[in-house]
Design a protein around this motif. Structure first.
Motif, PDB file in Angstrom:
ATOM      1  N   ALA A 104      -5.300   5.859  53.934  1.00  7.21           N
ATOM      2  CA  ALA A 104      -5.611   7.291  53.998  1.00  7.21           C
ATOM      3  C   ALA A 104      -4.649   8.095  53.137  1.00  7.21           C
ATOM      4  O   ALA A 104      -5.059   9.022  52.418  1.00  7.21           O
ATOM      5  N   GLU A 105      -3.355   7.753  53.189  1.00 10.02           N
ATOM      6  CA  GLU A 105      -2.366   8.460  52.368  1.00 10.02           C
ATOM      7  C   GLU A 105      -2.674   8.290  50.881  1.00 10.02           C
ATOM      8  O   GLU A 105      -2.616   9.252  50.112  1.00 10.02           O
ATOM      9  N   GLU A 106      -2.990   7.079  50.475  1.00 17.55           N
ATOM     10  CA  GLU A 106      -3.287   6.824  49.069  1.00 17.55           C
ATOM     11  C   GLU A 106      -4.541   7.592  48.627  1.00 17.55           C
ATOM     12  O   GLU A 106      -4.574   8.173  47.528  1.00 17.55           O
ATOM     13  N   LEU A 107      -5.575   7.611  49.461  1.00 18.03           N
ATOM     14  CA  LEU A 107      -6.807   8.326  49.106  1.00 18.03           C
ATOM     15  C   LEU A 107      -6.562   9.831  49.017  1.00 18.03           C
ATOM     16  O   LEU A 107      -7.043  10.493  48.092  1.00 18.03           O
ATOM     17  N   LEU A 108      -5.800  10.362  49.965  1.00 20.46           N
ATOM     18  CA  LEU A 108      -5.512  11.793  49.937  1.00 20.46           C
ATOM     19  C   LEU A 108      -4.669  12.157  48.719  1.00 20.46           C
ATOM     20  O   LEU A 108      -4.894  13.204  48.093  1.00 20.46           O
ATOM     21  N   ARG A 109      -3.712  11.314  48.358  1.00 14.47           N
ATOM     22  CA  ARG A 109      -2.915  11.559  47.153  1.00 14.47           C
ATOM     23  C   ARG A 109      -3.791  11.562  45.910  1.00 14.47           C
ATOM     24  O   ARG A 109      -3.517  12.263  44.939  1.00 14.47           O
ATOM     25  N   ALA A 110      -4.862  10.759  45.957  1.00 20.94           N
ATOM     26  CA  ALA A 110      -5.772  10.660  44.815  1.00 20.94           C
ATOM     27  C   ALA A 110      -6.830  11.761  44.824  1.00 20.94           C
ATOM     28  O   ALA A 110      -7.728  11.774  43.978  1.00 20.94           O
ATOM     29  N   GLY A 111      -6.746  12.662  45.809  1.00 19.94           N
ATOM     30  CA  GLY A 111      -7.689  13.779  45.868  1.00 19.94           C
ATOM     31  C   GLY A 111      -8.981  13.468  46.584  1.00 19.94           C
ATOM     32  O   GLY A 111      -9.948  14.239  46.488  1.00 19.94           O
ATOM     33  N   ARG A 188      -5.030   1.606  71.061  1.00 24.76           N
ATOM     34  CA  ARG A 188      -3.869   1.555  71.955  1.00 24.76           C
ATOM     35  C   ARG A 188      -3.671   2.874  72.690  1.00 24.76           C
ATOM     36  O   ARG A 188      -3.384   2.921  73.867  1.00 24.76           O
ATOM     37  N   LYS A 189      -3.753   3.976  71.974  1.00 17.98           N
ATOM     38  CA  LYS A 189      -3.676   5.284  72.594  1.00 17.98           C
ATOM     39  C   LYS A 189      -4.486   6.244  71.750  1.00 17.98           C
ATOM     40  O   LYS A 189      -4.729   6.004  70.565  1.00 17.98           O
ATOM     41  N   LYS A 190      -4.906   7.329  72.344  1.00 17.22           N
ATOM     42  CA  LYS A 190      -5.748   8.271  71.621  1.00 17.22           C
ATOM     43  C   LYS A 190      -4.875   9.217  70.816  1.00 17.22           C
ATOM     44  O   LYS A 190      -4.112   9.998  71.362  1.00 17.22           O
ATOM     45  N   ILE A 191      -4.993   9.107  69.489  1.00 17.71           N
ATOM     46  CA  ILE A 191      -4.182   9.937  68.614  1.00 17.71           C
ATOM     47  C   ILE A 191      -5.076  10.743  67.686  1.00 17.71           C
ATOM     48  O   ILE A 191      -6.217  10.361  67.407  1.00 17.71           O
ATOM     49  N   ALA A 192      -4.536  11.866  67.202  1.00 18.84           N
ATOM     50  CA  ALA A 192      -5.304  12.740  66.321  1.00 18.84           C
ATOM     51  C   ALA A 192      -5.080  12.404  64.861  1.00 18.84           C
ATOM     52  O   ALA A 192      -5.943  12.657  64.018  1.00 18.84           O
ATOM     53  N   ASP A 193      -3.900  11.859  64.546  1.00 18.97           N
ATOM     54  CA  ASP A 193      -3.590  11.480  63.170  1.00 18.97           C
ATOM     55  C   ASP A 193      -3.223  10.006  63.142  1.00 18.97           C
ATOM     56  O   ASP A 193      -2.928   9.400  64.157  1.00 18.97           O
ATOM     57  N   PHE A 194      -3.275   9.388  61.979  1.00 27.14           N
ATOM     58  CA  PHE A 194      -3.025   7.957  61.877  1.00 27.14           C
ATOM     59  C   PHE A 194      -1.598   7.581  62.228  1.00 27.14           C
ATOM     60  O   PHE A 194      -1.338   6.496  62.747  1.00 27.14           O
ATOM     61  N   ALA A 195      -0.642   8.455  61.933  1.00 27.95           N
ATOM     62  CA  ALA A 195       0.766   8.136  62.157  1.00 27.95           C
ATOM     63  C   ALA A 195       1.169   8.259  63.614  1.00 27.95           C
ATOM     64  O   ALA A 195       2.273   7.860  63.998  1.00 27.95           O
ATOM     65  N   GLY A 196       0.306   8.819  64.452  1.00 26.36           N
ATOM     66  CA  GLY A 196       0.617   8.962  65.868  1.00 26.36           C
ATOM     67  C   GLY A 196       1.567  10.094  66.177  1.00 26.36           C
ATOM     68  O   GLY A 196       2.147  10.143  67.260  1.00 26.36           O
ATOM     69  N   MET A 197       1.722  11.034  65.264  1.00 33.70           N
ATOM     70  CA  MET A 197       2.612  12.170  65.498  1.00 33.70           C
ATOM     71  C   MET A 197       1.936  13.270  66.300  1.00 33.70           C
ATOM     72  O   MET A 197       2.607  14.129  66.874  1.00 33.70           O
ATOM     73  N   ILE A 198       0.620  13.238  66.326  1.00 32.51           N
ATOM     74  CA  ILE A 198      -0.163  14.177  67.136  1.00 32.51           C
ATOM     75  C   ILE A 198      -1.127  13.353  67.980  1.00 32.51           C
ATOM     76  O   ILE A 198      -1.960  12.616  67.443  1.00 32.51           O
ATOM     77  N   ALA A 199      -0.988  13.439  69.293  1.00 34.19           N
ATOM     78  CA  ALA A 199      -1.830  12.670  70.209  1.00 34.19           C
ATOM     79  C   ALA A 199      -2.625  13.614  71.100  1.00 34.19           C
ATOM     80  O   ALA A 199      -2.508  14.845  70.993  1.00 34.19           O
ATOM     81  N   PHE A 200      -3.437  13.039  71.967  1.00 29.20           N
ATOM     82  CA  PHE A 200      -4.202  13.829  72.928  1.00 29.20           C
ATOM     83  C   PHE A 200      -3.637  13.608  74.328  1.00 29.20           C
ATOM     84  O   PHE A 200      -3.304  12.480  74.702  1.00 29.20           O
ATOM     85  N   ILE A 232       6.623  21.651  58.663  1.00 26.78           N
ATOM     86  CA  ILE A 232       5.970  20.346  58.570  1.00 26.78           C
ATOM     87  C   ILE A 232       5.243  20.209  57.234  1.00 26.78           C
ATOM     88  O   ILE A 232       5.310  19.168  56.575  1.00 26.78           O
ATOM     89  N   GLN A 233       4.554  21.265  56.819  1.00 24.52           N
ATOM     90  CA  GLN A 233       3.796  21.199  55.569  1.00 24.52           C
ATOM     91  C   GLN A 233       4.711  20.965  54.366  1.00 24.52           C
ATOM     92  O   GLN A 233       4.310  20.337  53.384  1.00 24.52           O
ATOM     93  N   ASN A 234       5.926  21.462  54.418  1.00 22.15           N
ATOM     94  CA  ASN A 234       6.846  21.337  53.291  1.00 22.15           C
ATOM     95  C   ASN A 234       7.801  20.148  53.417  1.00 22.15           C
ATOM     96  O   ASN A 234       8.549  19.856  52.484  1.00 22.15           O
ATOM     97  N   ALA A 235       7.770  19.489  54.552  1.00 19.33           N
ATOM     98  CA  ALA A 235       8.660  18.342  54.780  1.00 19.33           C
ATOM     99  C   ALA A 235       7.944  17.038  54.427  1.00 19.33           C
ATOM    100  O   ALA A 235       6.769  17.028  54.050  1.00 19.33           O
ATOM    101  N   ASP A 236       8.655  15.943  54.579  1.00 25.72           N
ATOM    102  CA  ASP A 236       8.155  14.631  54.158  1.00 25.72           C
ATOM    103  C   ASP A 236       7.363  13.959  55.278  1.00 25.72           C
ATOM    104  O   ASP A 236       7.734  12.910  55.795  1.00 25.72           O
ATOM    105  N   PHE A 237       6.233  14.591  55.654  1.00 26.44           N
ATOM    106  CA  PHE A 237       5.343  14.035  56.666  1.00 26.44           C
ATOM    107  C   PHE A 237       4.114  13.436  55.973  1.00 26.44           C
ATOM    108  O   PHE A 237       3.770  13.845  54.861  1.00 26.44           O
ATOM    109  N   PRO A 238       3.430  12.482  56.626  1.00 25.70           N
ATOM    110  CA  PRO A 238       2.206  11.930  56.027  1.00 25.70           C
ATOM    111  C   PRO A 238       1.180  13.023  55.727  1.00 25.70           C
ATOM    112  O   PRO A 238       1.028  13.978  56.492  1.00 25.70           O
ATOM    113  N   LEU A 239       0.471  12.863  54.636  1.00 25.39           N
ATOM    114  CA  LEU A 239      -0.519  13.857  54.229  1.00 25.39           C
ATOM    115  C   LEU A 239      -1.620  14.022  55.274  1.00 25.39           C
ATOM    116  O   LEU A 239      -2.111  15.126  55.500  1.00 25.39           O
TER     117      LEU A 239
END
Length: 256
Positions: A104-111, A188-200, A232-239
């Motif tokens: 997902a990160e690679e695809l988003l970086r590629a637009g 494993r758990k219900k998450i909103a993003d792939f990195a698991g930084m935002i869950a439900f 968060i938008q300006n820091a080094d978080f996954p796209l």
């Protein structure tokens, strides 16, 4: 046992420069696509990651900087990769925690505006760990009676994963041969993003899983501390994490 499919599923595996989802890059990707009518299609690409491949990583998968120096970059391959997976569910080995987030990160970086909204994922490793607690090589030996040749080759690992899932369905009658059911079993758990930084949470509302706002509802944090979004938008978080956070912010604005 063949898979019961309502739409295609793409089994895939990545070889990469490392294990940091936000920073590392793909050096090889193999996709094996299975269609509901039983047709199959496969494709493997070597990828120039545009960054050095650490020697310790090369020791694992055998891919050197020299081997990929004249290969296309992921930016160049992204349209082909996306075209192959865009109508499909996804399957892999440890794919929910690593391969899908990094892809997902690679695809988003590629637009490419990739997400999983209309897809499910089946993590064959999770089925294996819930049932047997072993590795990919041991899984192939246990379920299929085969030795894994060329381990850590994306193509070999991809084909092994496909064979293992079919054998798991034969072995465990309690597993339903349906991609949505298998996806739910391997989650494993219900998450909103792939990195698991935002869950439900139990109310099915997004919460942060890290930092000073760990456990707090995302909407409430964005409302009470608007600068946290910008940080968060300006820091080094996954796209993809940034994309999910933006969607939550826009959703809140649209309901006012």
């Amino acid at each position: 046992m063949e898979l019961k499919l309502s739409r295609p599923i793409c089994f895939f595996d990545l070889e990469t420069t490392g294990i940091d989802i936000g920073k590392d890059r793909i050096v090889e990707i193999s996709i094996f696509k299975v269609f509901p009518n039983g047709n199959k299609e496969s494709k493997t690409w070597l990828v120039n990651p545009t960054i050095p491949i650490p020697p310790q990583t090369t020791e694992v998968h055998g891919i050197t900087d020299e081997k990929v120096a004249n290969e296309p970059t992921f930016n160049e391959l992204a349209p082909q990769v996306y075209n192959m997976i865009k109508d499909s569910d996804l399957g892999g080995f440890n794919s929910d925690r690593f391969d899908i987030p990094l892809l997902a990160e690679e695809l988003l970086r590629a637009g490419v505006d990739f997400d999983m909204k209309n897809k499910v994922s089946v993590d064959v490793q999770t089925i294996f760990h819930k049932m047997e607690e072993r590795t990919l090589s041991a899984a192939l030996k246990f379920y299929c009676g085969k030795s894994l040749e060329n381990a850590h080759s994306a193509e070999a690992d991809t084909m092994a994963t496909y064979e293992i899932l079919k054998a798991q369905l034969d072995r465990y009658p309690e597993l339903e041969n349906d991609m949505k059911s298998l996806s739910e079993f391997t989650t494993r758990k219900k998450i909103a993003d792939f990195a698991g930084m935002i869950a439900f949470d139990k109310d099915n509302e997004e919460i942060f899983t890290f930092g000073k706002h760990k456990g707090a509802k995302v909407e409430k944090v964005l409302e009470s501390e608007p600068g946290y979004f910008s940080w968060i938008q300006n820091a080094d978080f996954p796209l993809y994490t940034k994309k999910v956070l933006t969607a939550i912010k826009l959703r809140k604005l649209n309901t006012k």
